[in-house]
Design an enzyme around this catalytic site. Structure first.
Site, short mmCIF file in Angstrom:
data_model
loop_
_atom_site.label_atom_id
_atom_site.label_comp_id
_atom_site.label_asym_id
_atom_site.label_seq_id
_atom_site.Cartn_x
_atom_site.Cartn_y
_atom_site.Cartn_z
CB CYS A 135 12.97 8.66 8.59
SG CYS A 135 14.05 7.57 7.67
CE LYS B 222 -1.91 2.96 2.05
NZ LYS B 222 -1.70 4.39 1.71
CD GLU C 160 12.68 0.58 10.14
OE1 GLU C 160 13.23 1.63 10.52
OE2 GLU C 160 13.17 -0.55 10.33
CD GLU D 76 9.76 12.73 11.83
OE1 GLU D 76 8.59 12.32 11.91
OE2 GLU D 76 10.69 12.06 11.37
#
Ligand code: NAD
Length: 489
Positions: A296, A187, A262, A393
């Site tokens: 990331c 997906k 992750e 973040e």
């Protein structure tokens, strides 16, 4: 092909009708719902993807389950051959794929090209494991017994990936899954599904058996959630935000499916006074500005030893101001736009929060007016540990730099975060560099510009950056179950 023709070809592909790739065939969605794909460089609609729902996911999982017995029984060499063929097909279509990725995601086409190359290498690396997943013999405590273990593929995997490196992320999931002998429903992110759809064309061309790899496009909350909830899925391999990752835990509990996560990061770059300062400043800047900070492992906090703080910050600011921000399709662009208007506004919100909490902007801080979702590389100083720009973040080209006095303070600051994905350390003194690398809580520590990612190097997060590791042997074993077989002699 020249780049104008490639651009036209990418536009033409994006504008085609797109369906789901299920059981080796292109299948229209169960509903007529569509999602617009937008070029972040211009803000214009370039095509539409199918908005998959639970029924589509159900079909795809059925196809993957039907393909599993034969695929898992296929010899490793046969599976490896198909993986190599897919790698070759990626390389044969590398510039077309790179242009498509650039159009859909906004990243520079040159960088997207590295992503295609990395994806091909990932397939080749993991193909090497396909025939080498051995168990071990076991010396048992019980007398007159002998036991051994075997590794069995876990079953159907649901692979869910984000939009920041769409093709590379998708292939990084597929490669170990295929090597382990699992089948998969992929997906892709709803913002960037084009390269996964092109990948599915290549998967069909190189002759993977029907149902081994399926692609269902759609929203996370609908298609993604249906995959996580599906009782026929044995494992979810997820890359995305920490908030979404936490939300998946409850859903996966339904059949206790395996889950690898992750997730996000707030990675520190630690620069000691004895480092090669020019290299460290360049490394620190590009670590957070590359891909407009939508990485990331972005080094979004730079910790600099006080005696060299001014010198290093001056170099980072100069680099931030000099970075060529522009269309991903222009040959000299270093960084492209942010992924969407909504995300740009979110990043700008962090810059405003930084200012209002008392930090100072030395470079950038503004979005570019006009077409597309562009943002200037931004450097903050005088940020406090409690400021949002130091804790959350941002996923944009925004860095906060703070001074430290000694290694102990640097490590305490580096670890002052709920994340633990990655860190960088710069020092010429081996004891300083490795001492810090050992003490920083992060899944990957890059010393003096070491690579952050490699198919052979385990990758994943400490703390709230995730569960499990991708890459290396560990990354393939993550898609297997260990079975012990004991024999009474
Ligand atoms: P996101 O969590 O919003 O979405 C990631 C994927 O999950 C998308 O495909 C989305 O459709 C899907 N999704 C969303 N809600 C879902 C649900 N309820 N059920 C199932 N699937 C769902 O993340 P994003 O904004 O696309 O990506 C950015 C985030 O990804 C950042 O936090 C970044 O740090 C992280 N990331 C981590 C890594 C890593 O390897 N650790 C790599 C790249 C990005």
């Amino acid at each position: 092909m020249d780049s104008n023709l490639e651009f036209d070809a990418a536009r033409a592909f994006a504008g085609q009708e797109h369906n789901h790739f299920i059981g080796g065939e292109w299948q229209p969605g169960a509903s007529a719902g569509k999602i617009d794909s937008i070029d972040p460089g211009s803000g214009t609609v370039i095509g539409q993807i199918a908005a998959g729902n639970a029924e589509d996911v159900d079909h795809a999982v059925d196809a993957a389950r039907a393909a599993f017995p034969a695929w898992s029984a296929t010899g490793g060499i046969q599976r490896a051959k198909l993986m190599w063929a897919l790698a070759d097909a990626l390389m044969a279509n590398a510039s077309a794929l790179a242009m498509l990725e650039s159009l859909d995601n906004g990243m520079p086409a040159r960088m997207a090209g590295f992503g295609v190359m990395g994806a091909a290498e990932n397939l080749r690396y993991n193909a090497g494991w396909a025939g080498k997943l051995a168990g071990e013999t076991v010396s048992m405590s019980a007398p007159d017994h002998q036991a051994f273990t075997i590794r069995e593929p876990v079953g159907v995997v649901g692979a869910i990936v984000p939009w920041n490196f769409p093709l590379a992320m998708a292939v990084a999931k597929l490669a170990p899954i295929l090597a382990a002998g699992c089948t998969v429903v992929l997906k892709p992110a709803e913002l960037t599904s084009m390269s996964a759809l092109k990948l599915a064309e290549l998967i069909a061309e190189v002759g993977f058996p029907a149902g081994v790899i399926n692609v269902v496009t759609g929203h996370g909350a609908e298609a993604g959630q249906a995959l996580v909830d599906h009782p026929g899925v044995a494992k979810i391999a997820f890359t995305g935000s920490t908030a979404t990752g936490k939300g998946l835990l409850a859903s996966a509990a339904g059949n206790l499916k395996r889950l690898s996560l992750e997730l996000g990061g707030k990675s520190p770059t630690v620069i000691f006074a004895d480092a090669n300062l020019a290299a460290a400043a360049e490394g620190a800047a590009m670590s957070v500005f590359m891909n407009s900070g939508q990485v990331c492992v972005a080094g979004s906090r730079v910790l600099i030893q006080r005696s060299v703080f001014d010198q290093v910050i001056e170099a980072i600011v100069a680099r931030a101001r000099a970075i060529r921000v522009g269309s991903g399709q222009a040959p000299d662009t270093e960084i492209g736009p942010l992924i969407s208007g909504q995300h740009r506004d979110r990043v700008l919100g962090y810059v405003e929060a930084g200012r209002s909490e008392g930090a100072e902007v030395l470079a950038g801080g503004k979005v570019r007016q006009g077409e597309g979702f562009f943002m200037e590389p931004t450097v903050f100083v005088n940020a406090r540990p409690e400021h949002r720009i130091m804790r959350e973040e941002i996923f944009g080209p925004v860095v906060a730099a703070v001074p430290f006095d000694d290694a102990e303070e640097a490590i305490a600051m580096a670890n002052d975060t709920e994340y633990g994905l990655s860190a960088s350390v710069w020092s010429r003194e081996i004891g300083t560099a490795l001492g810090a690398a050992r003490k920083i809580d992060a899944g990957t520590v890059r010393v003096n510009g070491g690579a952050g990612l490699d198919p052979a190097m385990p990758f994943g997060g400490f703390k709230q950056s995730g569960w499990g590791r991708e890459n290396g042997r560990e990354g393939v074993l993550a898609f297997t179950e260990t079975k012990s077989i004991s024999i009474k002699l």
